[in-house]
Design a protein around this motif. Structure first.
Motif, PDB file in Angstrom:
ATOM      1  N   ASN A 167     -16.100  11.978  -5.769  1.00  0.00           N
ATOM      2  CA  ASN A 167     -17.342  12.217  -6.815  1.00  0.00           C
ATOM      3  C   ASN A 167     -17.725  10.906  -7.591  1.00  0.00           C
ATOM      4  O   ASN A 167     -17.119   9.851  -7.317  1.00  0.00           O
ATOM      5  CB  ASN A 167     -17.189  13.292  -7.621  1.00  0.00           C
ATOM      6  N   GLY A 168     -18.405  11.084  -8.498  1.00  0.00           N
ATOM      7  CA  GLY A 168     -18.846   9.785  -9.295  1.00  0.00           C
ATOM      8  C   GLY A 168     -17.860   9.003 -10.054  1.00  0.00           C
ATOM      9  O   GLY A 168     -18.055   7.784 -10.608  1.00  0.00           O
ATOM     10  N   VAL A 169     -16.648   9.624 -10.388  1.00  0.00           N
ATOM     11  CA  VAL A 169     -15.746   9.004 -10.993  1.00  0.00           C
ATOM     12  C   VAL A 169     -14.485   8.834 -10.371  1.00  0.00           C
ATOM     13  O   VAL A 169     -13.585   8.416 -10.911  1.00  0.00           O
ATOM     14  CB  VAL A 169     -15.297  10.022 -12.392  1.00  0.00           C
ATOM     15  N   SER A 170     -14.460   9.004  -9.021  1.00  0.00           N
ATOM     16  CA  SER A 170     -13.445   8.786  -8.260  1.00  0.00           C
ATOM     17  C   SER A 170     -12.929   7.296  -8.141  1.00  0.00           C
ATOM     18  O   SER A 170     -11.938   6.953  -8.049  1.00  0.00           O
ATOM     19  CB  SER A 170     -13.591   9.102  -6.591  1.00  0.00           C
ATOM     20  N   ALA A 171     -13.995   6.490  -8.321  1.00  0.00           N
ATOM     21  CA  ALA A 171     -13.596   5.062  -8.298  1.00  0.00           C
ATOM     22  C   ALA A 171     -12.902   4.616  -9.509  1.00  0.00           C
ATOM     23  O   ALA A 171     -12.207   3.712  -9.216  1.00  0.00           O
ATOM     24  CB  ALA A 171     -14.785   4.156  -8.240  1.00  0.00           C
ATOM     25  N   GLN A 172     -13.064   5.371 -10.387  1.00  0.00           N
ATOM     26  CA  GLN A 172     -12.012   5.000 -11.686  1.00  0.00           C
ATOM     27  C   GLN A 172     -10.586   5.450 -11.675  1.00  0.00           C
ATOM     28  O   GLN A 172      -9.887   5.039 -12.593  1.00  0.00           O
ATOM     29  CB  GLN A 172     -12.707   5.645 -13.018  1.00  0.00           C
ATOM     30  N   ALA A 173     -10.192   6.274 -10.452  1.00  0.00           N
ATOM     31  CA  ALA A 173      -8.972   6.633 -10.428  1.00  0.00           C
ATOM     32  C   ALA A 173      -8.631   6.073  -8.848  1.00  0.00           C
ATOM     33  O   ALA A 173      -8.358   7.152  -8.265  1.00  0.00           O
ATOM     34  CB  ALA A 173      -8.736   8.273 -10.593  1.00  0.00           C
ATOM     35  N   PRO A 174      -8.402   4.753  -8.605  1.00  0.00           N
ATOM     36  CA  PRO A 174      -8.165   4.501  -7.005  1.00  0.00           C
ATOM     37  C   PRO A 174      -6.890   4.790  -6.899  1.00  0.00           C
ATOM     38  O   PRO A 174      -6.573   4.903  -5.507  1.00  0.00           O
ATOM     39  CB  PRO A 174      -8.389   2.996  -7.380  1.00  0.00           C
ATOM     40  N   THR A 175      -5.792   5.032  -7.503  1.00  0.00           N
ATOM     41  CA  THR A 175      -4.596   5.234  -7.041  1.00  0.00           C
ATOM     42  C   THR A 175      -4.367   6.798  -6.702  1.00  0.00           C
ATOM     43  O   THR A 175      -3.327   7.298  -6.181  1.00  0.00           O
ATOM     44  CB  THR A 175      -3.531   5.202  -8.433  1.00  0.00           C
TER      45      THR A 175
END
Length: 750
Positions: A167-175
């Motif tokens: 979703n829109g915040v997945s990139a902020q939790a790449p691990t």
């Protein structure tokens, strides 16, 4: 008056004063004010906080995030959980993946899905990203729906697909990757038989593919599903089927129907029907998939007991298998059914009557034809299949050389194409009669396809033209997924052309040499199974190939192997692999059975011998049979009992199949039908391929065991090796210190 007005204007009520004080003071912890001015402090949205006064925004809690475009008033969110209930539906070299929305969307509505494709090998887990022409429909990334179709996969290959939710915040939790995985094995499905509401998968890899276990993160539901009425990610699987009814039996089939499970726990997608002979104890079984609650098991043995189990499948997975039901086929040739036994008897009687009438009609017309021919010798024969009787439902090969006019055979079995529909792109090789090109064929109202084009070189004789087109007359009679498909011929304009389907990977021997040791054993066996299936079809048609070799097997982009080159019904004159025999004419010695070399007895059994050589070529990745031995040495060695040794890391079961194909007595060789069955069982039981043939299983080379030769008559090891015609071994012997016959004799004695 003016002073009174001014005084009254400066007086404020208590409510106004309180509101102004709230505006002027800084926001306390847990509240924020995004802008200065007459704005009231707001409470921090869910999953956010502030511990200081005067905050202009609230920070997100641990593992919660806010996208750049999100307003500060929006609650903090997190990546979604993994997709659930992944279902794969395999169709030859394509697969449809379907899954359920994640249980936790992370508090957002902008969830999308990405599909990652990996090609894997057996043994230690080894995977690499998919390459080549693999396509995703509609696409591989940014999917809003929960389904995707993957096409143009390789046949007989293991793939793992990872379906990732973002979703829109997945990139902020790449691990953190939230995905579900499913592993499948593609198949060729060359003989899928469609019935009403039923699809029987008779190829082994289809059976293997249907038994794949869907793998989800932190959860394996195979055991739960097999128990029935289990729970997968909160969804229950169907209960077991308890009632199965026998509707009809015959000598070779059983028709069954059953009741839906008592607790379907969802919409039933299909049923898996598993059956096998009782005496085989589940070592070899067949799996069918049925959309409805009935199925007919065909191809069974007469008077044989079969065990059968059924289980239902929903979006949550497979339910528990039913108990084992026992059914028997009929010992007689008539169907057993109280409702339609009379109908069957009438149908059989009618069929017999039709056949007798057809034969009688054929006899009458044949006599009339002979009478007309004797009375009018110059007139052409009546167009009754060129004198070949064809009974309904029975398809046999017709030798085009039996036609008085060969062009009649061409036009009977091959479609005439307009030259304007063919575009030649480039020359890819040279054939016996001319060039071989690749190009495109565009027929009216049909999609343009890639084709291979054989052309007849200029200056040909009429005999060359007949021989060239005879291959099309042969090929046009065949219709099988493992036989090269004829698209048509061009005979009414020049150049004369034969147009076939295009096989991207070319001949099998060159393809294997190019990709040495790059395939799994299962993939190689899958290729061999396709070749055997094509040869079984030719054998059933009554056609003898005579030149079965890896160079005459073509491979397409999906690793499907197809038998080609049907020109050796004539005598080869220019084949470099051929050698003169005592009877004249040339034949490919290294691939030909002894009786065919000595007496020119070409049969399906001699094709089986050649298949054994092809099997050796495949497992050795395109090595030349008998290496650098001369053709005369090959003939002599084979006649004395020498057989090729097993290729490196060749499974013992496959090498035993080679030796069976190389039985000197042709009656002891397996039939192609048996070969297909053997390969099916090997693919269903991959563990049987793990034992490799050791050097001790190699047959003794009788060229090296000349008991009549006195070894002491040779002065050096080189003399003996030269006399034994084993030049490839000469360097090996000398390299380990065997420089004389005495040292060899002592070593043998020890």
């Amino acid at each position: 008056m003016r002073c009174e007005y001014a005084w009254r204007g400066s007086v404020r009520s208590p409510a106004v004063k309180e509101r102004q004080a709230a505006i002027d003071q800084a926001c306390r912890p847990g509240f924020y004010k995004a802008s200065s001015g007459n704005v009231k402090c707001s409470k921090c949205p869910p999953h956010s906080y502030t511990h200081q006064e005067g905050a202009v925004h609230c920070a997100c809690e641990k593992n919660y995030f806010r996208a750049e475009e999100d307003p500060v008033s929006m609650a903090c969110s997190r990546p979604p959980s993994a997709p659930r209930n992944v279902i794969s539906a395999i169709n030859e070299t394509s697969v449809i993946l379907d899954w359920t929305w994640p249980a936790d969307s992370g508090g957002r509505k902008d969830v999308i899905f990405n599909v990652v494709c990996k090609r894997c090998w057996l043994g230690p887990r080894q995977c690499e990203p998919c390459r080549g022409a693999v396509r995703f429909l509609p696409r591989a990334t940014g999917l809003a729906n929960t389904t995707v179709t993957v096409v143009d996969l390789l046949a007989h290959t293991n793939y793992t697909f990872e379906i990732e939710a973002q979703n829109g915040v997945s990139a902020q939790a790449p691990t953190v990757r939230q995905y579900a995985a499913v592993t499948i094995t593609t198949n060729q499905a060359v003989q899928a038989v469609s019935e009403t509401k039923t699809r029987k998968i008779v190829t082994p890899l289809s059976t293997l593919a249907l038994r794949q276990i869907i793998q989800l993160p932190l959860l394996s539901y195979k055991t739960q599903a097999e128990q029935g009425d289990g729970c997968v990610n909160g969804q229950s699987t169907p209960s077991a089927v308890t009632v199965i009814r026998k509707d009809r039996t015959s000598r070779n089939s059983i028709s069954l129907s059953w009741m839906e499970p008592e607790r379907p726990n969802g919409i039933i997608l299909d049923y898996e029907v598993k059956y096998y002979e009782k005496q085989e104890q589940e070592t070899s079984y067949t799996i069918l998939r049925s959309k409805g609650t009935n199925v007919t098991l065909n191809g069974l043995k007469p008077d044989t007991t079969y065990l059968l189990q059924i289980r239902a499948r929903t979006a949550a997975g497979y339910g528990g298998s039913s108990r084992k039901f026992e059914f028997e086929t009929s010992p007689d040739s008539f169907s057993i059914s109280s409702e339609n036994s009379q109908v069957v008897l009438i149908a059989v009687s009618s069929a017999v009557a039709i056949i007798l009438l057809t034969v009688l009609l054929y006899i009458v017309i044949s006599r009339f034809c002979r009478y007309s021919k004797s009375k009018h010798p110059d007139e052409k024969r009546l167009p009754f299949g060129n004198g070949h009787l064809r009974l309904p439902g029975i398809k046999t090969y017709v030798d085009p050389h039996t036609y008085e006019d060969p062009s009649q055979a061409v036009h009977e079995f091959a479609k005439e194409l307009e030259a304007s529909c063919i575009a030649i792109d480039k020359v890819v090789g040279a054939g016996e009669f001319g060039e071989v090109c690749s190009g495109r064929l565009k027929l009216p109202s049909k999609k343009e396809i890639c084709v291979a084009i054989k052309t007849l070189k200029a200056g040909y004789t009429e005999k060359q033209r007949r021989d060239f087109l005879s291959e099309a007359s042969i090929m046009g009679q065949f219709d099988h997924p493992n036989i090269i498909r004829l698209e048509g011929v061009v005979t009414r304009s020049k150049p004369v052309m034969i147009v076939t389907e295009y096989m991207e990977n070319g001949s099998l021997d060159g393809f294997l040499r190019k990709h040495d040791a790059q395939f799994t054993v299962i993939q190689l066996v899958g290729m061999l199974r396709g070749i055997a299936s094509g040869m079984k079809y030719l054998s059933d048609m009554g056609y003898v190939h005579r030149d079965l070799a890896a160079r005459n097997i073509l491979v397409n982009s999906n690793l499907v192997c197809k038998v080609s080159d049907f020109g050796l019904s004539r005598v080869l004159e220019d084949d470099p692999e051929a050698a003169y025999t005592t009877r004249g004419g040339k034949i490919p010695i290294r691939w030909t059975a002894p009786e065919a070399i000595a007496y020119r007895k070409f049969t399906s059994a001699s094709d089986v011998w050649s298949y054994g050589i092809v099997l050796w070529e495949v497992m050795s990745y395109g090595e030349r049979p008998y290496w650098e031995m001369s053709n005369q040495d090959v003939i002599k060695a084979v006649d004395e009992g020498y057989r090729l040794p097993p290729p490196m890391e060749c499974p013992a079961t496959l090498y035993q199949l080679m030796l069976d194909c190389w039985q000197k007595d042709r009656n002891n060789r397996p039939k192609f039908e048996q070969i297909v069955s053997i390969l099916d069982k090997l693919i269903r039981n991959p563990s049987s391929l793990k034992i490799t043939a050791s050097t001790t299983s190699r047959p003794v080379n009788l060229l090296l065991d000349r008991t009549s030769t006195d070894i002491t008559s040779f002065h050096t090891m080189g003399d003996w090796l030269e006399s034994a015609r084993t030049l490839p071994c000469k360097d090996a012997f000398s390299g380990v210190g065997y420089s004389s016959c005495d040292t060899l004799a002592k070593t043998s004695a020890e």
